[in-house]
Motif scaffolding. Structure first.
Motif, mmCIF file in Angstrom:
data_model
loop_
_atom_site.group_PDB
_atom_site.id
_atom_site.type_symbol
_atom_site.label_atom_id
_atom_site.label_comp_id
_atom_site.label_asym_id
_atom_site.label_seq_id
_atom_site.Cartn_x
_atom_site.Cartn_y
_atom_site.Cartn_z
ATOM 1 N N ALA A 146 -42.537 30.381 45.126
ATOM 2 C CA ALA A 146 -42.007 29.645 43.981
ATOM 3 C C ALA A 146 -42.610 28.250 43.914
ATOM 4 C CB ALA A 146 -40.483 29.569 44.063
ATOM 5 N N ARG A 147 -42.713 27.608 45.061
ATOM 6 C CA ARG A 147 -43.276 26.250 45.076
ATOM 7 C C ARG A 147 -44.750 26.260 44.691
ATOM 8 N NH1 ARG A 147 -39.744 24.826 50.463
ATOM 9 N NH2 ARG A 147 -38.062 23.692 49.371
ATOM 10 N N ALA A 148 -45.488 27.268 45.183
ATOM 11 C CA ALA A 148 -46.897 27.378 44.803
ATOM 12 C C ALA A 148 -47.039 27.593 43.301
ATOM 13 C CB ALA A 148 -47.555 28.524 45.570
ATOM 14 N N ALA A 149 -46.050 28.265 42.704
ATOM 15 C CA ALA A 149 -46.071 28.522 41.262
ATOM 16 C C ALA A 149 -45.601 27.330 40.440
ATOM 17 C CB ALA A 149 -45.203 29.737 40.945
ATOM 18 N N GLY A 150 -45.145 26.266 41.113
ATOM 19 C CA GLY A 150 -44.741 25.053 40.420
ATOM 20 C C GLY A 150 -43.253 24.861 40.258
ATOM 21 N N PHE A 151 -42.449 25.629 41.003
ATOM 22 C CA PHE A 151 -40.997 25.535 40.910
ATOM 23 C C PHE A 151 -40.420 25.101 42.250
ATOM 24 C CE2 PHE A 151 -42.390 28.923 38.024
ATOM 25 C CZ PHE A 151 -41.884 28.451 36.819
ATOM 26 N N ASP A 152 -39.316 24.374 42.223
ATOM 27 C CA ASP A 152 -38.673 23.978 43.468
ATOM 28 C C ASP A 152 -37.171 23.918 43.279
ATOM 29 O OD1 ASP A 152 -38.429 23.293 46.125
ATOM 30 O OD2 ASP A 152 -39.698 21.506 45.994
ATOM 31 N N LEU A 153 -36.461 23.924 44.387
ATOM 32 C CA LEU A 153 -35.003 23.892 44.366
ATOM 33 C C LEU A 153 -34.491 22.558 43.836
ATOM 34 C CD1 LEU A 153 -34.348 25.476 47.874
ATOM 35 C CD2 LEU A 153 -33.832 26.535 45.670
ATOM 36 N N PRO A 154 -33.347 22.549 43.207
ATOM 37 C CA PRO A 154 -32.751 21.275 42.791
ATOM 38 C C PRO A 154 -32.268 20.481 43.994
ATOM 39 C CG PRO A 154 -31.226 23.092 42.387
ATOM 40 C CD PRO A 154 -32.530 23.715 42.812
ATOM 41 N N ALA A 155 -32.114 19.207 43.816
ATOM 42 C CA ALA A 155 -31.597 18.352 44.884
ATOM 43 C C ALA A 155 -30.237 18.880 45.344
ATOM 44 C CB ALA A 155 -31.462 16.925 44.380
ATOM 45 N N GLY A 156 -30.055 18.924 46.656
ATOM 46 C CA GLY A 156 -28.788 19.372 47.223
ATOM 47 C C GLY A 156 -28.713 20.849 47.517
ATOM 48 N N ASP A 157 -29.699 21.638 47.082
ATOM 49 C CA ASP A 157 -29.732 23.072 47.385
ATOM 50 C C ASP A 157 -30.388 23.247 48.747
ATOM 51 O OD1 ASP A 157 -30.407 25.865 47.548
ATOM 52 O OD2 ASP A 157 -30.336 25.994 45.362
ATOM 53 N N ASP A 158 -29.655 23.842 49.692
ATOM 54 C CA ASP A 158 -30.144 23.941 51.074
ATOM 55 C C ASP A 158 -31.085 25.122 51.318
ATOM 56 O OD1 ASP A 158 -28.416 26.120 51.077
ATOM 57 O OD2 ASP A 158 -26.989 25.257 52.501
ATOM 58 N N GLY A 159 -31.347 25.929 50.278
ATOM 59 C CA GLY A 159 -32.290 27.027 50.438
ATOM 60 C C GLY A 159 -31.745 28.253 51.148
ATOM 61 N N ARG A 160 -30.443 28.320 51.369
ATOM 62 C CA ARG A 160 -29.861 29.510 51.986
ATOM 63 C C ARG A 160 -29.640 30.599 50.931
ATOM 64 N NH1 ARG A 160 -25.570 27.539 56.679
ATOM 65 N NH2 ARG A 160 -26.912 25.905 57.567
ATOM 66 N N LEU A 161 -29.270 31.768 51.398
ATOM 67 C CA LEU A 161 -28.944 32.845 50.479
ATOM 68 C C LEU A 161 -27.595 32.555 49.816
ATOM 69 C CD1 LEU A 161 -30.006 36.022 52.489
ATOM 70 C CD2 LEU A 161 -31.412 34.345 51.278
ATOM 71 N N ALA A 162 -27.381 33.125 48.649
ATOM 72 C CA ALA A 162 -26.135 32.884 47.921
ATOM 73 C C ALA A 162 -25.902 34.005 46.931
ATOM 74 C CB ALA A 162 -26.183 31.536 47.192
ATOM 75 N N VAL A 163 -24.649 34.145 46.506
ATOM 76 C CA VAL A 163 -24.279 35.079 45.443
ATOM 77 C C VAL A 163 -23.437 34.343 44.408
ATOM 78 C CG1 VAL A 163 -24.325 37.131 46.922
ATOM 79 C CG2 VAL A 163 -22.195 35.826 46.676
ATOM 80 N N ARG A 164 -23.348 34.961 43.225
ATOM 81 C CA ARG A 164 -22.494 34.387 42.183
ATOM 82 C C ARG A 164 -21.027 34.430 42.621
ATOM 83 N NH1 ARG A 164 -24.976 34.005 37.160
ATOM 84 N NH2 ARG A 164 -26.945 35.154 36.947
ATOM 85 N N ARG A 165 -20.313 33.415 42.273
ATOM 86 C CA ARG A 165 -18.870 33.362 42.504
ATOM 87 C C ARG A 165 -18.177 33.010 41.197
ATOM 88 N NH1 ARG A 165 -17.471 33.161 48.067
ATOM 89 N NH2 ARG A 165 -19.300 33.117 49.416
ATOM 90 N N PRO A 166 -16.905 33.390 41.030
ATOM 91 C CA PRO A 166 -16.019 33.973 42.043
ATOM 92 C C PRO A 166 -16.292 35.444 42.293
ATOM 93 C CG PRO A 166 -14.881 33.810 39.949
ATOM 94 C CD PRO A 166 -16.209 33.149 39.748
ATOM 95 N N LEU A 167 -15.917 35.878 43.497
ATOM 96 C CA LEU A 167 -16.012 37.282 43.876
ATOM 97 C C LEU A 167 -14.671 37.973 43.611
ATOM 98 C CD1 LEU A 167 -17.954 36.784 47.211
ATOM 99 C CD2 LEU A 167 -18.861 37.800 45.112
#
Length: 333
Positions: A146-167
Motif C-alpha cells: 500500500a505504501r509503495a502504491a502511495g497510500f499510508d495509514l492515518p495518524a494513530g492507526d497502529d497497523g494491527r488487524l481489525a474488524v468492523r464494530r459493533p459485533l
C-alpha cells in the motif's frame, strides 16, 4: 485523494483478514474502496474497516480447487471493471502467487494505475512493481505494498488487524476459552482426539470451553466438545464468530482463518502451528501468542495441504497439558 481504488485478494478468510492494514491505508487516501475477493474470502472482506463494496470472483489461477478458465467469465469481469472505471488497483498476493494474470485483465479493462508485489518481470502490466523480503509478517507485507502504491495509514492507526464494530451480541459471559479444531487443510489440523483431550484438560483447570466450527464441521465440533465443552459448530457466521472470539480470554486454533480473526479482535492466541508455511509470515499478528508444534518437523516449508509425514508429528507432539500451560501463559500476558 484518489477516487475509486480496487483492492484484490482472491484466496481465503485468513488471507483477506491480514489485508486489514493495507485496506485502511488505501481507504485513508481514496474516496471509495471496492474489494475483489474469492468466494471463501468475501465474508471476511465485508468485515474489514474501509471497504465500501465487495465483489466476489472465483479465480482459476489462485484457488486451491480452481474453476476452469472460462472466456465468458473473464470477459464479464473485464466488463464489470471497465464499468467501475477505478482510478487505481492494488493487487495483493501471497509470496507463491503471481499478480500478473489479474493485472493483465485489469489493464485490458482500462485501469490506469496498477500496483502489486511481483518477482516476475511485469512488462507493461504494473505501474508499481513492489519487492519485499520473504519473511515479513503478511500484514506488514501487504501494508508495504500500500505504501509503495502511495497510500499510508492515518495518524494513530497502529497497523494491527481489525474488524468492523459493533459485533453481534454473544449469549455467554466473557472470559471463556475458545477451541477451534478445524483447519482449512488437513496438514494444519491438530488431531481431533487431542482437541477433545484439551477440552477435558481445560475444563479440569477451571476454564469454560466453547468449541467452534463451520457448517461442515458440526460432527467434529460435537465430538471435540463432548460433555464438558459448549458446542457452537455450524451456529455462527463470520461476524458471530468474531464476536465469540472477542469475548474469549484465549483462543486455541491452528493456522487457519479463525486464528487471524482472533488477532483482529485483539484476543490472545495459542497457535497450533504446522510448519508447512513459515510462522514468521503467518503466525497470529499483533496479539500475545504462544506457538505450539515442532517448527523443524520434516514437513517444514513444503506448503503441503495433506500431511506428507506419517503420524503428523509436527502437531501430534503437542499434548493437552501443553495447551493448558500455553493458555495460562497468554491469559497472564
Amino acid at each position: 485523494m484518489t477516487g475509486t481504488v480496487l483492492v484484490a485478494r482472491l484466496d481465503s478468510v485468513g488471507d483477506v483478514l491480514v489485508q486489514g492494514p493495507l485496506v485502511r491505508a488505501v481507504a485513508h487516501g481514496a474516496d471509495r474502496v471496492v474489494f475483489l475477493a474469492g468466494p471463501a474470502g468475501a465474508e471476511a472482506a465485508r468485515l474489514l474497516p474501509g471497504v465500501d463494496e465487495v465483489w466476489t470472483w472465483a479465480c482459476p489461477w489462485i484457488l486451491g480447487d480452481p474453476p476452469t478458465v472460462d472466456a465468458d467469465d473473464l470477459a464479464a469481469l473485464t466488463g464489470r471493471v471497465r464499468a467501475l472505471a477505478p482510478d487505481a488497483a492494488v493487487i495483493s498476493t501471497s509470496f507463491h502467487q503471481s499478480p500478473l494474470p489479474l493485472a493483465l485483465l485489469l489493464r485490458a479493462a482500462g485501469v490506469p494505475r496498477i500496483s502489486a508485489t511481483s518477482v516476475d518481470y511485469p512488462g507493461a502490466l504494473l505501474d508499481v512493481r513492489h519487492r519485499v523480503d520473504d519473511d515479513v509478517p503478511e500484514p506488514e507485507r501487504a501494508l508495504s505494498l500500500a505504501r509503495a502504491a502511495g497510500f499510508d495509514l492515518p495518524a494513530g492507526d497502529d497497523g494491527r488487524l481489525a474488524v468492523r464494530r459493533p459485533l453481534p451480541p454473544v449469549p455467554q459471559e466473557p472470559g471463556y476459552v475458545v477451541l477451534h479444531p478445524g483447519a482449512s487443510v488437513p496438514a494444519r489440523a491438530w488431531p481431533a482426539h487431542r482437541c477433545a483431550e484439551a477440552v477435558e484438560a481445560l475444563a479440569d483447570a477451571g476454564h469454560r470451553v466453547l468449541v467452534t466450527g463451520g457448517p461442515g464441521e458440526r460432527a467434529l465440533s460435537a465430538a471435540v466438545a463432548g460433555t464438558r465443552g459448549v458446542d457452537l459448530g455450524g451456529a455462527l457466521d463470520l461476524a458471530g464468530l468474531a464476536a465469540v472470539l472477542d469475548g474469549a480470554a484465549a483462543v486455541v486454533v491452528g493456522n487457519t482463518g479463525p486464528a487471524h480473526l482472533a488477532a483482529a479482535v485483539g484476543t490472545p492466541v495459542v497457535s497450533l502451528f504446522s510448519p508447512v508455511v513459515p510462522a514468521a509470515r503467518w503466525a497470529p499478528y499483533g496479539v500475545p501468542t504462544v506457538l505450539l508444534g515442532d517448527q523443524d518437523a520434516p514437513c517444514r516449508l513444503t506448503r503441503a495441504r495433506a500431511c506428507p509425514v506419517a503420524g503428523h508429528p509436527c502437531l501430534t507432539s503437542v499434548t493437552a497439558a501443553d495447551v493448558v500451560a500455553a493458555v495460562e501463559k497468554v491469559v497472564a500476558a
